[in-house]
Design an enzyme around this catalytic site. Structure first.
Site, PDB file in Angstrom:
ATOM      1  N   TYR A 152      69.345  62.107 -20.209  1.00 33.75           N
ATOM      2  CA  TYR A 152      68.580  61.360 -19.481  1.00 33.75           C
ATOM      3  C   TYR A 152      69.150  60.954 -18.017  1.00 33.75           C
ATOM      4  O   TYR A 152      68.620  61.039 -17.123  1.00 33.75           O
ATOM      5  CB  TYR A 152      68.638  59.807 -20.231  1.00 33.75           C
ATOM      6  CG  TYR A 152      67.638  58.670 -19.375  1.00 33.75           C
ATOM      7  CD1 TYR A 152      66.260  58.588 -19.385  1.00 33.75           C
ATOM      8  CD2 TYR A 152      68.423  57.711 -18.494  1.00 33.75           C
ATOM      9  CE1 TYR A 152      65.637  58.048 -18.792  1.00 33.75           C
ATOM     10  CE2 TYR A 152      67.780  56.908 -17.852  1.00 33.75           C
ATOM     11  CZ  TYR A 152      66.196  56.840 -17.980  1.00 33.75           C
ATOM     12  OH  TYR A 152      65.620  56.054 -17.059  1.00 33.75           O
ATOM     13  N   LYS A 156      67.482  62.106 -14.328  1.00 30.04           N
ATOM     14  CA  LYS A 156      67.674  61.095 -13.238  1.00 30.04           C
ATOM     15  C   LYS A 156      68.738  61.422 -12.346  1.00 30.04           C
ATOM     16  O   LYS A 156      68.009  61.214 -10.846  1.00 30.04           O
ATOM     17  CB  LYS A 156      68.010  59.582 -13.612  1.00 30.04           C
ATOM     18  CG  LYS A 156      66.896  58.966 -14.727  1.00 30.04           C
ATOM     19  CD  LYS A 156      65.368  58.959 -14.095  1.00 30.04           C
ATOM     20  CE  LYS A 156      64.349  58.651 -15.115  1.00 30.04           C
ATOM     21  NZ  LYS A 156      63.290  58.431 -14.336  1.00 30.04           N
TER      22      LYS A 156
END
Length: 233
Positions: A152, A156
């Site tokens: 993740y 990002k």
């Protein structure tokens, strides 16, 4: 962009969490929302928010379906004033070497490639019109890191880089902004923090603060990594 003028707003991942909260706030304040999601909940949105609002079942990782969706949206509504790439998933917390390849690949497909796919099919119309703002939802984990969410974090961080490079490519009149929403009590956060997520604001409360902030974005914000926490209005 003035918050007092009705906007046409495209939002991905519109049935849950931050996407749903933003959609409800924008609709309540007179804006037209065009949204997509994979969830069957999209049918309820169609029922509760009929035309001029427009909701479709679309997986942002499927190029052909995004292409067909954007073609229809642009024909009916024209280029959006605001494009919010919100759809995202998080990995089940685990050390990177324990994250299954399929889970890692799906996360990159949604969080990064899905954003690029939506941009590919909507931004040319915004460029042709000469105005509009693209907001790509980033994260605190796109500017810092934590253990067990490496996929993740990577996605990002990639959104930050993608958006800042996009900002350099856009012509005058357009803007691209990577936006850190802050820590919000959503299903995604509960997947990482379990009951610890309850200490943070709910998505609806967050949207009352975030949506007016987003509506103020314009060319002055192009290429700025922003956070909802910076908004004092």
């Amino acid at each position: 962009m003035s918050a007092s003028v009705s906007k046409k707003i495209v939002i991905t991942g519109v049935t849950r969490g931050l996407g749903r909260a933003l959609a409800e706030w924008f609709i309540a304040h007179g804006h037209t929302v065009i949204g997509c999601a994979r969830s069957a909940e999209i049918l309820n949105l169609r029922f509760t928010h009929p035309a001029p609002h427009d909701f479709a079942a679309v997986d942002v990782t499927e190029e052909n379906k995004v292409a067909l969706w954007s073609e229809k949206v642009l024909a009916v509504h024209g280029a959006p004033d605001l494009l919010i790439n919100n759809a995202a998933v998080v990995n089940t917390p685990a050390p990177l070497w324990q994250v299954p390849a399929g889970e890692f690949n799906r996360l990159v497909d949604v969080n990064l490639k899905g954003v690029a796919c939506v941009i590919r099919h909507f931004v040319p119309a915004m460029v042709a019109r000469g105005s509009g703002v693209i907001v790509n939802l980033s994260s605190g984990w796109g500017r810092s890191t934590s253990p067990e969410v490496a996929p993740y974090c990577a996605s990002k961080y990639a959104i930050e880089g993608l958006t800042l490079a996009l900002a350099q490519e856009l012509p005058a009149g357009l803007a691209a902004v990577p936006l850190n929403p802050g820590v919000i009590d959503t299903d995604m956060l509960r997947q990482c923090w379990a009951d610890g997520a309850a200490a943070y604001p709910k998505a609806d409360a967050w949207a009352t603060r975030a949506a007016p902030y987003i509506l103020q974005f314009g060319r002055k914000d192009n290429g700025r990594s922003l956070s909802v926490a910076e908004f004092e209005g």
